[in-house]
Write a protein that holds these residues in place. Structure first.
Motif, PDB file in Angstrom:
ATOM      1  N   GLU A  35      76.106   3.703  68.358  1.00  0.00           N
ATOM      2  CA  GLU A  35      77.032   4.694  68.897  1.00  0.00           C
ATOM      3  C   GLU A  35      77.761   5.448  67.790  1.00  0.00           C
ATOM      4  OE1 GLU A  35      77.541   5.819  71.979  1.00  0.00           O
ATOM      5  OE2 GLU A  35      75.799   4.593  72.509  1.00  0.00           O
ATOM      6  N   VAL A  36      78.194   4.743  66.759  1.00  0.00           N
ATOM      7  CA  VAL A  36      78.910   5.406  65.670  1.00  0.00           C
ATOM      8  C   VAL A  36      77.961   6.314  64.893  1.00  0.00           C
ATOM      9  CG1 VAL A  36      80.262   5.079  63.549  1.00  0.00           C
ATOM     10  CG2 VAL A  36      80.631   3.576  65.525  1.00  0.00           C
ATOM     11  N   ARG A  37      76.738   5.866  64.698  1.00  0.00           N
ATOM     12  CA  ARG A  37      75.743   6.730  64.026  1.00  0.00           C
ATOM     13  C   ARG A  37      75.523   8.011  64.827  1.00  0.00           C
ATOM     14  NH1 ARG A  37      71.062   2.347  62.252  1.00  0.00           N
ATOM     15  NH2 ARG A  37      71.866   1.906  60.142  1.00  0.00           N
ATOM     16  N   ARG A  38      75.398   7.843  66.137  1.00  0.00           N
ATOM     17  CA  ARG A  38      75.186   9.014  66.987  1.00  0.00           C
ATOM     18  C   ARG A  38      76.379   9.976  66.875  1.00  0.00           C
ATOM     19  NH1 ARG A  38      74.488   6.664  71.720  1.00  0.00           N
ATOM     20  NH2 ARG A  38      72.223   6.536  71.496  1.00  0.00           N
ATOM     21  N   PHE A  39      77.614   9.404  66.892  1.00  0.00           N
ATOM     22  CA  PHE A  39      78.802  10.246  66.803  1.00  0.00           C
ATOM     23  C   PHE A  39      78.843  10.985  65.458  1.00  0.00           C
ATOM     24  CE2 PHE A  39      83.204  10.850  65.431  1.00  0.00           C
ATOM     25  CZ  PHE A  39      83.667  11.662  66.452  1.00  0.00           C
ATOM     26  N   LYS A  40      78.549  10.272  64.376  1.00  0.00           N
ATOM     27  CA  LYS A  40      78.547  10.919  63.060  1.00  0.00           C
ATOM     28  C   LYS A  40      77.525  12.046  63.022  1.00  0.00           C
ATOM     29  CE  LYS A  40      78.711   8.510  59.273  1.00  0.00           C
ATOM     30  NZ  LYS A  40      78.314   7.513  58.264  1.00  0.00           N
ATOM     31  N   GLY A  41      76.357  11.790  63.623  1.00  0.00           N
ATOM     32  CA  GLY A  41      75.329  12.825  63.654  1.00  0.00           C
ATOM     33  C   GLY A  41      75.761  14.025  64.462  1.00  0.00           C
ATOM     34  N   HIS A  99      94.212   8.503  58.180  1.00  0.00           N
ATOM     35  CA  HIS A  99      94.689   9.140  59.407  1.00  0.00           C
ATOM     36  C   HIS A  99      93.532   9.157  60.403  1.00  0.00           C
ATOM     37  CE1 HIS A  99      96.698  11.745  62.218  1.00  0.00           C
ATOM     38  NE2 HIS A  99      95.777  12.698  62.079  1.00  0.00           N
ATOM     39  N   ALA A 100      93.666   8.384  61.455  1.00  0.00           N
ATOM     40  CA  ALA A 100      92.595   8.298  62.459  1.00  0.00           C
ATOM     41  C   ALA A 100      92.505   9.597  63.226  1.00  0.00           C
ATOM     42  CB  ALA A 100      92.848   7.136  63.399  1.00  0.00           C
ATOM     43  N   THR A 101      91.441  10.322  63.011  1.00  0.00           N
ATOM     44  CA  THR A 101      91.238  11.589  63.711  1.00  0.00           C
ATOM     45  C   THR A 101      90.277  11.445  64.885  1.00  0.00           C
ATOM     46  OG1 THR A 101      89.436  12.165  62.209  1.00  0.00           O
ATOM     47  CG2 THR A 101      91.661  12.924  61.614  1.00  0.00           C
ATOM     48  N   ALA A 102      89.596  10.315  64.976  1.00  0.00           N
ATOM     49  CA  ALA A 102      88.699  10.048  66.112  1.00  0.00           C
ATOM     50  C   ALA A 102      88.675   8.557  66.347  1.00  0.00           C
ATOM     51  CB  ALA A 102      87.290  10.566  65.824  1.00  0.00           C
ATOM     52  N   SER A 103      88.679   8.167  67.607  1.00  0.00           N
ATOM     53  CA  SER A 103      88.684   6.753  67.954  1.00  0.00           C
ATOM     54  C   SER A 103      87.600   6.495  68.984  1.00  0.00           C
ATOM     55  CB  SER A 103      90.058   6.344  68.502  1.00  0.00           C
ATOM     56  OG  SER A 103      90.078   4.966  68.793  1.00  0.00           O
ATOM     57  N   LEU A 104      86.689   5.574  68.649  1.00  0.00           N
ATOM     58  CA  LEU A 104      85.552   5.305  69.524  1.00  0.00           C
ATOM     59  C   LEU A 104      85.638   3.894  70.078  1.00  0.00           C
ATOM     60  CD1 LEU A 104      82.653   6.749  67.316  1.00  0.00           C
ATOM     61  CD2 LEU A 104      83.847   7.873  69.187  1.00  0.00           C
ATOM     62  N   PRO A 105      85.883   3.741  71.380  1.00  0.00           N
ATOM     63  CA  PRO A 105      85.801   2.402  71.982  1.00  0.00           C
ATOM     64  C   PRO A 105      84.342   2.087  72.297  1.00  0.00           C
ATOM     65  CG  PRO A 105      86.523   4.009  73.602  1.00  0.00           C
ATOM     66  CD  PRO A 105      86.327   4.758  72.333  1.00  0.00           C
ATOM     67  N   VAL A 106      83.824   0.988  71.782  1.00  0.00           N
ATOM     68  CA  VAL A 106      82.431   0.633  72.022  1.00  0.00           C
ATOM     69  C   VAL A 106      82.267  -0.875  71.931  1.00  0.00           C
ATOM     70  CG1 VAL A 106      81.854   1.039  69.590  1.00  0.00           C
ATOM     71  CG2 VAL A 106      80.032   0.983  71.267  1.00  0.00           C
ATOM     72  N   ALA A 107      81.535  -1.436  72.898  1.00  0.00           N
ATOM     73  CA  ALA A 107      81.197  -2.863  72.922  1.00  0.00           C
ATOM     74  C   ALA A 107      82.432  -3.756  72.821  1.00  0.00           C
ATOM     75  CB  ALA A 107      80.208  -3.199  71.788  1.00  0.00           C
ATOM     76  N   GLY A 108      83.544  -3.331  73.426  1.00  0.00           N
ATOM     77  CA  GLY A 108      84.754  -4.142  73.405  1.00  0.00           C
ATOM     78  C   GLY A 108      85.551  -4.029  72.130  1.00  0.00           C
ATOM     79  N   ALA A 109      85.079  -3.208  71.192  1.00  0.00           N
ATOM     80  CA  ALA A 109      85.780  -3.013  69.923  1.00  0.00           C
ATOM     81  C   ALA A 109      86.184  -1.546  69.813  1.00  0.00           C
ATOM     82  CB  ALA A 109      84.893  -3.407  68.751  1.00  0.00           C
ATOM     83  N   THR A 110      86.979  -1.252  68.762  1.00  0.00           N
ATOM     84  CA  THR A 110      87.384   0.126  68.520  1.00  0.00           C
ATOM     85  C   THR A 110      87.082   0.477  67.076  1.00  0.00           C
ATOM     86  OG1 THR A 110      89.166  -0.051  70.146  1.00  0.00           O
ATOM     87  CG2 THR A 110      89.279   1.782  68.594  1.00  0.00           C
ATOM     88  N   VAL A 111      86.466   1.630  66.903  1.00  0.00           N
ATOM     89  CA  VAL A 111      86.184   2.131  65.555  1.00  0.00           C
ATOM     90  C   VAL A 111      86.960   3.436  65.399  1.00  0.00           C
ATOM     91  CG1 VAL A 111      84.421   2.891  63.938  1.00  0.00           C
ATOM     92  CG2 VAL A 111      83.885   1.093  65.597  1.00  0.00           C
ATOM     93  N   ALA A 112      87.965   3.400  64.513  1.00  0.00           N
ATOM     94  CA  ALA A 112      88.765   4.595  64.260  1.00  0.00           C
ATOM     95  C   ALA A 112      88.285   5.233  62.966  1.00  0.00           C
ATOM     96  CB  ALA A 112      90.238   4.223  64.149  1.00  0.00           C
ATOM     97  N   LEU A 113      88.030   6.542  63.014  1.00  0.00           N
ATOM     98  CA  LEU A 113      87.466   7.258  61.880  1.00  0.00           C
ATOM     99  C   LEU A 113      88.421   8.327  61.401  1.00  0.00           C
ATOM    100  CD1 LEU A 113      83.874   7.816  63.336  1.00  0.00           C
ATOM    101  CD2 LEU A 113      84.572   6.015  61.760  1.00  0.00           C
ATOM    102  N   ASP A 114      88.470   8.502  60.089  1.00  0.00           N
ATOM    103  CA  ASP A 114      89.248   9.597  59.502  1.00  0.00           C
ATOM    104  C   ASP A 114      88.252  10.654  59.025  1.00  0.00           C
ATOM    105  OD1 ASP A 114      90.869  11.336  58.185  1.00  0.00           O
ATOM    106  OD2 ASP A 114      91.791   9.837  56.852  1.00  0.00           O
ATOM    107  N   LEU A 115      88.094  11.725  59.839  1.00  0.00           N
ATOM    108  CA  LEU A 115      87.112  12.763  59.536  1.00  0.00           C
ATOM    109  C   LEU A 115      87.728  13.927  58.762  1.00  0.00           C
ATOM    110  CD1 LEU A 115      85.197  12.925  62.935  1.00  0.00           C
ATOM    111  CD2 LEU A 115      84.645  11.576  60.904  1.00  0.00           C
ATOM    112  N   SER A 116      89.038  13.841  58.490  1.00  0.00           N
ATOM    113  CA  SER A 116      89.670  14.927  57.742  1.00  0.00           C
ATOM    114  C   SER A 116      89.031  14.989  56.358  1.00  0.00           C
ATOM    115  CB  SER A 116      91.179  14.700  57.620  1.00  0.00           C
ATOM    116  OG  SER A 116      91.451  13.452  57.004  1.00  0.00           O
ATOM    117  N   GLY A 117      88.663  16.158  55.961  1.00  0.00           N
ATOM    118  CA  GLY A 117      88.005  16.325  54.667  1.00  0.00           C
ATOM    119  C   GLY A 117      86.497  16.193  54.728  1.00  0.00           C
ATOM    120  N   THR A 118      85.988  15.722  55.846  1.00  0.00           N
ATOM    121  CA  THR A 118      84.531  15.583  55.951  1.00  0.00           C
ATOM    122  C   THR A 118      83.903  16.691  56.777  1.00  0.00           C
ATOM    123  OG1 THR A 118      84.733  14.146  57.888  1.00  0.00           O
ATOM    124  CG2 THR A 118      84.658  13.075  55.725  1.00  0.00           C
TER     125      THR A 118
END
Length: 873
Positions: free
Chosen positions: A737-743, A785-804
């Motif tokens: 899921e995170v790979r898909r989101f990054k893509g 700074h968490a700019t995106a938060s992905l709830p998946v499989a009971g966990a949360t992956v917070a990503l800082d996409l600023s600058g990317t």
């Protein structure tokens, strides 16, 4: 799970950085042959497993059809050998009567000679010379493919032993009244100048002409229709149905046959269909099987009108014309007399052609030798019906029964010089003596042997037992008959399969020649078109083996092999299989460099990580699946299961998930190294029957074993760990899921992104390092700074996409895409809501619009989620 305590890993195993098939394949194959791995021992106490190879023609070269079937047979025998069976796969060639004789005659023609110029004995000697010089190249090509054949038992249908078998069964059938000589209508090839069996005739629709002709005069006029006008020269009757009142006044009378000085009778016969055409048919007993039967019932003369080359022999203006030239000339002559009532051109109708040279076959009355098949065919049918022989896939049984239940007596004599000469001598006073292999032929003035040879399929029909030494009761025959599997194309059920069934049951006292018939389809190009030398789509498999390696060709062929179905194949697919071989190579090389080993027993599951237990559970499931698919001859499923297990689960997931463990070192790395060694060991053994060369190199390097050819076939230990499988499934969900989101955000797969993982309270916590490694997630440092938060499989992956990413530009792009998707949805809904449109539009058009609507809805959902996940500006 299996243990390899008897194997010692090679010290400091090293592999070249890249796999070069050309550097290893030939050497490996010769080593296998030299060590006798493929030789079967009739004295062995191991259970036997025998496969009979369809003997290729001595004139043949390896084509994709051969490569396809040989790959599958090799996979079956390699697996059985590893399972501990005494495995016999016996090689050999068929003398291919017509095809081989044609080759030698072509050579003679280049010298300005014919076979008749040099005589029969010299011609046969020259054909043997041709066979020694040019024949059998296909056997060398089979070695190139990796076929594990027992070369110590190589046979040829005209070698001394098989010739003795042919003479023996002919004598036995003759003495039992099942071989006889008679004048019958046969299929005659004017090009090959020989009789053909029904199975050697290919029927296809040709554009001919249907001509209606007027016979007789005045009230005694009858109109008949024919596609072969020239045969009217041999008509000896006109037939009508006895209840057809239109012709009641003519039955028993004689009418004038046009263009001749003959009159012919009108006969009544129930064979005639009064509803078809005019209800009257011309009868030419010497040139049509149905007419021959009518002639037999009414005592009609059979007048042969042409010679063996299809040239008219009837005295008169058409004498000396080719049959097709005569057809036009006779139509013109009848037209001039006002005898042509109607002509239809083109008229599509089924026409028989010689399966070898494609010449139009001529039905012709001829004195030939025949096998009476009624009881033989009944026995062959019963063997399948009562389950002694099983046909795979089962739905092809019907095709088998269609042939075996409707066989006509088999014409076995051929007017050739190359082949098994019919063992019958004729005496000066009409004597007929059949000579067995232990009999002395009669001698003296006036005695001579029959000039004809036997149909090639007569000798190849004995192949399952003649190659094992029959009629002698040899140790090979005792050990390896009946054979286990006949794997062949569904297109030769009637040529070969039925013949072997009839002869095997007859010669071996009711014992079947094989227990299973596994029928394959035909190899076609990637677009489903038939491959042919006359088409640009024909492929020489040797070219592909040169370019990509034999394993790549084999895997591609096996990967398309669904039982009974045709197999499409294209070069891009072979390239993909080459890439798979390279992936196996590179992953094994990485494993060896990082501690993979088979030394010692497997650690206890309690010492393993969930990742270790997961891959071992999946490994055993794969072993069970592969065994089940082999039992059902599901080669495509075998290949697919091994491909996805090896590439996806072992190389893309297990190896990647374990990298952090290997890099960290310590006891856990040793445990995972032993697990990885086990997984690779078993996987390479499972893959070996289909891709033997690359697996041999890798397996011997990994284990230090002598050869994977003689290694033990893996067994399912029963080990399963559902908890570990579910745990790794959660890891896979997060990573996917995170790979898909990054893509979706336009990030490259390897682009690093700061992230914060909340895995507490889930089974994911032990895998944080592996998840970060796979997703290229950096620790959440200062300024995160968490700019995106992905709830998946009971966990949360917070990503800082600023600058990317450029958030405003990405939001603008996605908004534009969302508007386009909504517009597409509205247009599709509008059309589907229009009753007038739905009433007129074809189904395929409506289905296409429904597909557009579904895609638009999916796009809207996907783009909306991407927009929601973007940082708020």
């Amino acid at each position: 799970m299996t243990e390899n305590s008897s194997q010692q890993p090679a010290s400091n195993p090293e592999l070249p950085t890249t796999y070069a098939p050309a550097d290893v394949e030939g050497k490996l194959y010769e080593r296998w042959v030299e060590r006798g791995y493929f030789e079967a021992d009739a004295k062995s106490e191991k259970p036997p497993y025998t496969i009979v190879i369809p003997p290729p023609n001595v004139t043949g070269a390896l084509h994709l059809g051969h490569a396809f079937q040989v790959t599958l047979m090799d996979a079956l025998t390699r697996r059985k050998r590893m399972q501990g069976f005494e495995t016999l796969w016996l090689p050999g060639m068929d003398h291919a009567g017509i095809a081989t004789q044609n080759k030698v005659e072509q050579q003679l023609a280049e010298e300005g000679k014919s076979r008749h110029d040099i005589g029969r004995q010299a011609f046969v000697e020259r054909t043997w010379q041709w066979k020694e010089e040019y024949g059998g190249r296909i056997l060398g090509q089979l070695r190139r493919l990796g076929a594990g054949l027992d070369w110590s038992r190589e046979r040829f249908t005209m070698d001394e032993g098989l010739s003795q078998a042919v003479q023996t069964i002919f004598k036995n059938l003759f003495d039992d009244g099942m071989i006889y000589r008679a004048e019958r209508i046969i299929n005659w090839c004017p090009r090959c100048m020989t009789a053909l069996s029904d199975a050697e005739v290919d029927h296809q629709d040709d554009a001919g002409e249907l001509v209606s002709l007027k016979y007789g005069e005045g009230d005694e006029t009858v109109v008949v229709a024919t596609t072969r006008v020239e045969t009217m020269l041999g008509d000896t009757a006109v037939a009508v149905h006895p209840d057809d009142e239109r012709y009641a006044h003519l039955i028993g009378k004689r009418i004038k046959l046009p263009l001749t000085d003959r009159t012919i009778p009108v006969v009544a016969d129930t064979h005639v269909d009064p509803e078809f055409g005019t209800g009257a048919v011309k009868v030419t007993p010497a040139h049509d099987p149905n007419d021959f039967a009518i002639g037999q019932r009414h005592g009609l003369e059979a007048v042969t009108i042409m010679d063996g080359r299809g040239v008219i022999t009837v005295p008169g203006p058409f004498e000396g014309l080719d049959r097709f030239e005569a057809r036009s000339a006779i139509v013109e002559a009848l037209r001039e007399q006002g005898r042509v009532v109607a002509e239809k051109r083109p008229y599509m109708h089924s026409v028989g052609h010689c399966s070898r040279c494609k010449t139009t076959v001529e039905p012709r009355l001829s004195l030939q030798w025949w096998v009476k098949v009624e009881t033989l065919a009944a026995a062959a049918g019963d063997a399948v019906r009562d389950g002694r022989v099983e046909i795979h896939p089962k739905e092809l049984e019907r095709r088998y029964f269609d042939w075996v239940d409707n066989l006509n007596d088999w014409c076995i004599s051929r007017q050739l010089w190359w082949g098994h000469r019919i063992p019958v001598w004729y005496g000066p006073d009409g004597e007929v003596v059949c000579v067995g292999p232990d009999d002395e032929p009669p001698t003296g003035e006036g005695w001579f042997q029959d000039e004809d040879v036997l149909d090639t399929w007569f000798s190849s029909g004995l192949w399952p037992f003649s190659t094992l030494g029959w009629p002698e009761q040899t140790p090979d025959l005792e050990k390896f008959y009946s054979t286990d599997v006949l794997l062949t194309g569904h297109d030769i059920i009637f040529f070969w399969v039925v013949r072997m069934m009839m002869f095997g049951l007859y010669a071996m006292d009711g014992e079947v020649p094989f227990k299973t018939v596994a029928l394959t389809g035909l190899v076609r190009d990637e677009f489903g078109k038939k491959m042919s030398k006359s088409n640009p789509n024909a492929v020489d498999p040797i070219d592909w083996m040169d370019a990509y390696g034999s394993d790549a060709v084999r895997f591609t062929l096996a990967n398309g092999a669904n039982p009974g179905a045709d197999v499409p194949i294209g070069e891009d697919w072979v390239k993909a299989s080459r890439n798979f071989a390279n992936k196996i190579w590179n992953a094994t090389r990485f494993a060896l460099m990082n501690g993979a080993t088979v030394e010692g027993p497997l650690p206890d599951p309690s010492e393993m990580s969930a990742t270790d237990r997961w891959i071992l559970s999946r490994l055993n499931e794969t072993v069970a699946d592969v065994d089940r698919f082999y039992d059902d001859f599901e080669f495509a499923k075998i290949s697919d299961a091994l491909y996805h297990f090896a590439w996806d689960e072992v190389f893309d997931w297990y190896v990647e998930l374990s990298k952090t463990t290997f890099f960290a070192g310590g006891e856990q790395a040793k445990v995972s190294g032993r697990v990885l060694g086990e997984v690779l060991d078993v996987t390479l053994r499972l893959l070996h029957p289909i891709v033997p060369f690359v697996t041999e190199t890798l397996w011997t390097t990994l284990t230090g074993g002598e050869s994977v050819v003689i290694a033990e076939w893996p067994k399912d230990s029963g080990f399963r760990d559902e908890a570990a499988e579910k745990e790794i499934e959660l890891v896979q969900q997060v990573v996917t899921e995170v790979r898909r989101f990054k893509g979706d955000q336009g990030l490259k797969p390897g682009q690093k992104v700061p992230a914060e993982l909340t895995l507490t309270g889930t089974a994911l916590a032990p895998h944080e390092a592996a998840i970060r490694q796979l997703l290229r997630l950096q620790p959440a440092g200062d300024g995160f700074h968490a700019t995106a938060s992905l709830p998946v499989a009971g966990a949360t992956v917070a990503l800082d996409l600023s600058g990317t990413i450029d958030v405003p530009a990405e939001r603008k792009r996605l908004t534009k895409d969302l508007e386009a998707a909504r517009k597409e949805k509205a247009q599709a809904e509008g059309k589907l809501g229009n009753e007038a449109f739905l009433a007129k539009a074809p189904d395929n058009v409506v289905d296409k619009i429904r597909g557009r609507l579904a895609k638009a809805e999916a796009d809207i959902e996907r783009i909306s989620a991407q927009l929601a996940a973007l940082p708020q500006s």
